[in-house]
Write a protein that holds these residues in place. Structure first.
Motif, PDB file in Angstrom:
ATOM      1  N   GLY A 196       0.805  -1.220   0.000  1.00 31.60           N
ATOM      2  CA  GLY A 196       0.000   0.000   0.000  1.00 31.60           C
ATOM      3  C   GLY A 196       0.833   1.262   0.000  1.00 31.60           C
ATOM      4  N   THR A 197       0.131   2.385   0.091  1.00 31.91           N
ATOM      5  CA  THR A 197       0.781   3.689  -0.036  1.00 31.91           C
ATOM      6  C   THR A 197       1.185   4.294   1.296  1.00 31.91           C
ATOM      7  OG1 THR A 197      -1.399   4.770  -0.027  1.00 31.91           O
ATOM      8  CG2 THR A 197      -0.460   4.188  -2.180  1.00 31.91           C
ATOM      9  N   SER A 198       0.763   3.722   2.399  1.00 35.60           N
ATOM     10  CA  SER A 198       1.103   4.249   3.715  1.00 35.60           C
ATOM     11  C   SER A 198       2.037   3.292   4.438  1.00 35.60           C
ATOM     12  CB  SER A 198      -0.163   4.465   4.556  1.00 35.60           C
ATOM     13  OG  SER A 198      -1.011   5.421   3.966  1.00 35.60           O
ATOM     14  N   LEU A 199       3.038   3.850   5.099  1.00 34.69           N
ATOM     15  CA  LEU A 199       3.947   3.009   5.872  1.00 34.69           C
ATOM     16  C   LEU A 199       3.249   2.469   7.105  1.00 34.69           C
ATOM     17  CD1 LEU A 199       6.887   1.984   6.150  1.00 34.69           C
ATOM     18  CD2 LEU A 199       7.335   3.995   7.559  1.00 34.69           C
ATOM     19  N   ASN A 200       2.428   3.333   7.746  1.00 30.53           N
ATOM     20  CA  ASN A 200       1.750   2.953   8.981  1.00 30.53           C
ATOM     21  C   ASN A 200       0.252   2.774   8.737  1.00 30.53           C
ATOM     22  OD1 ASN A 200       4.151   3.548  10.637  1.00 30.53           O
ATOM     23  ND2 ASN A 200       3.699   5.672  10.126  1.00 30.53           N
ATOM     24  N   ARG A 201      -0.337   1.828   9.458  1.00 30.19           N
ATOM     25  CA  ARG A 201      -1.797   1.710   9.505  1.00 30.19           C
ATOM     26  C   ARG A 201      -2.153   1.814  10.979  1.00 30.19           C
ATOM     27  NH1 ARG A 201      -2.873  -3.568   6.097  1.00 30.19           N
ATOM     28  NH2 ARG A 201      -4.820  -3.450   7.251  1.00 30.19           N
ATOM     29  N   VAL A 202      -2.418   3.061  11.379  1.00 26.81           N
ATOM     30  CA  VAL A 202      -2.549   3.379  12.795  1.00 26.81           C
ATOM     31  C   VAL A 202      -3.686   2.613  13.440  1.00 26.81           C
ATOM     32  CG1 VAL A 202      -2.867   5.256  14.446  1.00 26.81           C
ATOM     33  CG2 VAL A 202      -1.571   5.659  12.351  1.00 26.81           C
ATOM     34  N   GLU A 203      -4.754   2.333  12.669  1.00 30.11           N
ATOM     35  CA  GLU A 203      -5.887   1.632  13.259  1.00 30.11           C
ATOM     36  C   GLU A 203      -5.491   0.244  13.745  1.00 30.11           C
ATOM     37  OE1 GLU A 203      -6.011   0.487   8.894  1.00 30.11           O
ATOM     38  OE2 GLU A 203      -5.484   2.242  10.104  1.00 30.11           O
ATOM     39  N   LEU A 204      -4.522  -0.389  13.076  1.00 31.05           N
ATOM     40  CA  LEU A 204      -4.091  -1.722  13.491  1.00 31.05           C
ATOM     41  C   LEU A 204      -3.158  -1.664  14.696  1.00 31.05           C
ATOM     42  CD1 LEU A 204      -3.495  -3.584  10.100  1.00 31.05           C
ATOM     43  CD2 LEU A 204      -5.467  -3.708  11.626  1.00 31.05           C
ATOM     44  N   THR A 205      -2.201  -0.734  14.686  1.00 27.78           N
ATOM     45  CA  THR A 205      -1.317  -0.625  15.847  1.00 27.78           C
ATOM     46  C   THR A 205      -2.117  -0.226  17.087  1.00 27.78           C
ATOM     47  OG1 THR A 205      -0.762   1.639  15.183  1.00 27.78           O
ATOM     48  CG2 THR A 205       0.767  -0.095  14.542  1.00 27.78           C
ATOM     49  N   ALA A 206      -3.066   0.693  16.909  1.00 25.25           N
ATOM     50  CA  ALA A 206      -3.875   1.123  18.057  1.00 25.25           C
ATOM     51  C   ALA A 206      -4.712  -0.028  18.600  1.00 25.25           C
ATOM     52  CB  ALA A 206      -4.778   2.292  17.648  1.00 25.25           C
ATOM     53  N   GLU A 207      -5.272  -0.848  17.701  1.00 20.96           N
ATOM     54  CA  GLU A 207      -6.090  -1.980  18.142  1.00 20.96           C
ATOM     55  C   GLU A 207      -5.222  -3.020  18.850  1.00 20.96           C
ATOM     56  OE1 GLU A 207      -9.591  -4.416  18.542  1.00 20.96           O
ATOM     57  OE2 GLU A 207      -9.140  -2.282  18.378  1.00 20.96           O
ATOM     58  N   ALA A 208      -4.034  -3.282  18.315  1.00 19.54           N
ATOM     59  CA  ALA A 208      -3.145  -4.251  18.958  1.00 19.54           C
ATOM     60  C   ALA A 208      -2.746  -3.783  20.350  1.00 19.54           C
ATOM     61  CB  ALA A 208      -1.894  -4.468  18.098  1.00 19.54           C
ATOM     62  N   ILE A 209      -2.430  -2.490  20.489  1.00 15.77           N
ATOM     63  CA  ILE A 209      -2.064  -1.953  21.802  1.00 15.77           C
ATOM     64  C   ILE A 209      -3.259  -1.994  22.741  1.00 15.77           C
ATOM     65  CG2 ILE A 209      -1.380   0.156  23.020  1.00 15.77           C
ATOM     66  CD1 ILE A 209       0.373   0.823  20.570  1.00 15.77           C
ATOM     67  N   ARG A 210      -4.444  -1.652  22.239  1.00 23.98           N
ATOM     68  CA  ARG A 210      -5.643  -1.669  23.084  1.00 23.98           C
ATOM     69  C   ARG A 210      -5.917  -3.071  23.626  1.00 23.98           C
ATOM     70  NH1 ARG A 210     -11.051  -2.750  22.990  1.00 23.98           N
ATOM     71  NH2 ARG A 210     -10.907  -3.695  20.924  1.00 23.98           N
ATOM     72  N   LEU A 211      -5.858  -4.068  22.744  1.00 21.06           N
ATOM     73  CA  LEU A 211      -6.115  -5.442  23.171  1.00 21.06           C
ATOM     74  C   LEU A 211      -5.052  -5.930  24.141  1.00 21.06           C
ATOM     75  CD1 LEU A 211      -7.263  -7.059  19.810  1.00 21.06           C
ATOM     76  CD2 LEU A 211      -8.676  -6.596  21.816  1.00 21.06           C
ATOM     77  N   THR A 212      -3.808  -5.556  23.883  1.00 21.42           N
ATOM     78  CA  THR A 212      -2.726  -5.994  24.773  1.00 21.42           C
ATOM     79  C   THR A 212      -2.845  -5.318  26.134  1.00 21.42           C
ATOM     80  OG1 THR A 212      -1.339  -6.245  22.809  1.00 21.42           O
ATOM     81  CG2 THR A 212      -0.237  -6.357  24.931  1.00 21.42           C
ATOM     82  N   ARG A 213      -3.292  -4.079  26.167  1.00 22.48           N
ATOM     83  CA  ARG A 213      -3.559  -3.423  27.464  1.00 22.48           C
ATOM     84  C   ARG A 213      -4.628  -4.177  28.237  1.00 22.48           C
ATOM     85  NH1 ARG A 213      -1.332   1.463  28.402  1.00 22.48           N
ATOM     86  NH2 ARG A 213      -0.778   2.825  26.639  1.00 22.48           N
ATOM     87  N   GLN A 214      -5.684  -4.564  27.545  1.00 20.34           N
ATOM     88  CA  GLN A 214      -6.751  -5.318  28.204  1.00 20.34           C
ATOM     89  C   GLN A 214      -6.230  -6.640  28.746  1.00 20.34           C
ATOM     90  OE1 GLN A 214     -10.178  -5.865  25.741  1.00 20.34           O
ATOM     91  NE2 GLN A 214     -10.890  -3.768  26.013  1.00 20.34           N
ATOM     92  N   LEU A 215      -5.418  -7.303  27.950  1.00 19.52           N
ATOM     93  CA  LEU A 215      -4.868  -8.584  28.381  1.00 19.52           C
ATOM     94  C   LEU A 215      -3.957  -8.381  29.592  1.00 19.52           C
ATOM     95  CD1 LEU A 215      -5.048 -11.507  27.445  1.00 19.52           C
ATOM     96  CD2 LEU A 215      -3.021 -11.118  26.044  1.00 19.52           C
ATOM     97  N   HIS A 216      -3.149  -7.336  29.560  1.00 18.61           N
ATOM     98  CA  HIS A 216      -2.249  -7.039  30.693  1.00 18.61           C
ATOM     99  C   HIS A 216      -3.052  -6.731  31.958  1.00 18.61           C
ATOM    100  CE1 HIS A 216       1.139  -5.658  32.975  1.00 18.61           C
ATOM    101  NE2 HIS A 216       0.725  -4.406  32.996  1.00 18.61           N
TER     102      HIS A 216
END
Length: 409
Positions: A196-216
């Protein structure tokens, strides 16, 4: 962002929420996942032409619920009559409760009867909202293979009789390894998009961090969960400095470190400091420690490369992988010189798992540049640029391959 991309991002964000709601309502996962996928396809076709509904989530839940009823019918003669009655009798979707069921869904996708590749593929689609093509690139396998894994996984879950509920605590530990790997893959696809045209897909990193916070929050004493969260925070903190104004990628050594997120770095350092002092050492903690060494350096030249090399040696001792071995080569070159790095690179470049990975050419080009062999470096930068599907990475690599590039002259 175009309207089409806007719809795509919204549907990706809504996928796990809609699947959670439909699973809560009907109980079984496989038919619900099929129904949600068909509802998403209908939305992708209809919304750009007819306009987005006032409540996109409820539209998808209603469409998926109706399709779920259709899928359950086996008697074709009754289908038309009952379809009308079922739709008329179908209550409006209940508001999504405050309790987030995404972790329940994640644990279900990591069912122990599934193989690890099936767990990862199913969870990345159901929870992360990735397409089968994106999952294939993450695993370095064909898209058709991913689709087959997902279909087989859903059949196994149905056959097992598993319901949409969190497994008891004594069974959760067995699924944790796959859960952590899935979260890490979602984060990686967001941090450096495979195409794709973007290096980052913030929605995915944010979701991964959100889920990992919940798990922690649920397992605060699990060192690897804390390590993974720290790794994500310490890595994502660099995101503001990773692209130039034209969208091209900026390598770590060239980033403006004043742009890094200091709050995320502080949180990550505190997390990894606590878990290293109190928990059994694991690969995510070691990777977080490596990220911490990078983030603590005020300038690239201040980086403690001997410490990083020692950490990579430790990582490969407990969790060997071709990618970690490739990353270690850079540390070897920084400590012992590019010639030694190139020698060791020759030893791992033939690994089948790395054969199609453009990063091998990137590392070789970088080491050749360090060694003063700029013309050879340019050829490998060009080769890497042809092999990556990421436009920002292509731009960066093509700029490195240009004859006027000061780094290669």
């Amino acid at each position: 962002m175009t309207a089409a991309h806007g719809f795509e991002h919204l549907l990706r964000d809504l996928t796990p929420q809609v699947l959670n709601a439909v699973c809560r309502r009907f109980g079984d996962f496989a038919l619900c996942e099929d129904a949600v996928q068909e509802a998403l396809l209908a939305a992708a076709l209809q919304w750009p032409k007819q306009g987005m509904p006032d409540n996109p989530k409820n539209w998808l839940i209603t469409a998926a619920s109706r399709r779920r009823i259709d899928l359950q019918r086996s008697d074709a003669a009754r289908q038309q009559r009952e379809n009308t009655a079922a739709i008329l009798a179908l209550p409006q979707p209940e508001p999504v409760p405050a309790v987030d069921d995404t972790l329940t869904l994640l644990m279900l996708c990591c069912h122990p009867e599934l193989s690890e590749p099936a767990q990862l593929a199913l969870t990345l689609r159901a929870v992360g909202g990735l397409t089968t093509a994106e999952i294939g690139r993450a695993f370095l396998v064909p898209e058709k293979t991913v689709s087959q894994r997902i279909n087989r996984a859903k059949k196994r879950i149905s056959a097992s009789g598993a319901q949409f509920r969190m497994p008891p605590p004594e069974k959760q530990a067995a699924r944790m390894s796959a859960v952590l790997q899935v979260l890490y893959l979602i984060f990686n696809e967001g941090y450096t998009a495979s195409s794709g045209t973007s290096l980052n897909r913030v929605e995915l990193t944010a979701e991964a961090i959100r889920l990992t916070r919940q798990l922690h929050a649920q397992v605060p004493h699990d060192g690897e969960v804390a390590g993974l969260l720290a790794l994500m925070l310490l890595t994502d903190a660099r995101r503001p400095a990773r692209t130039r104004s034209d969208g091209s990628a900026v390598p770590l050594a060239e980033q403006d470190r004043s742009l890094w997120d200091s709050a995320a770095i502080a949180e990550g350092l505190e997390l990894i400091g606590k878990t290293l002092a109190s928990s059994r050492l694991g690969p995510y903690q070691i990777q977080a420690a490596i990220a911490a060494v990078h983030d603590e350096a005020a300038r690239a030249e201040d980086t403690d490369w001997p410490q990083i090399l020692g950490l990579y040696d430790l990582l490969l001792g407990i969790a060997p992988s071709p990618v970690a071995a490739l990353n270690r080569i850079v540390a070897v070159a920084m400590v012992h010189g590019p010639a030694e790095g190139l020698r060791q690179l020759d030893g791992i470049a033939g690994d089948a798992a790395l054969a199609s990975h453009h990063r091998v050419d990137v590392v070789r080009a970088h080491l050749l540049d360090m060694a003063g062999e700029h013309e050879k470096a340019r050829s490998y930068y060009r080769s890497a640029a042809r092999r990556t599907l990421s436009v920002p990475e292509q731009r960066y690599l093509e700029s490195r391959a240009a004859p006027e590039n000061p780094a290669s002259s």
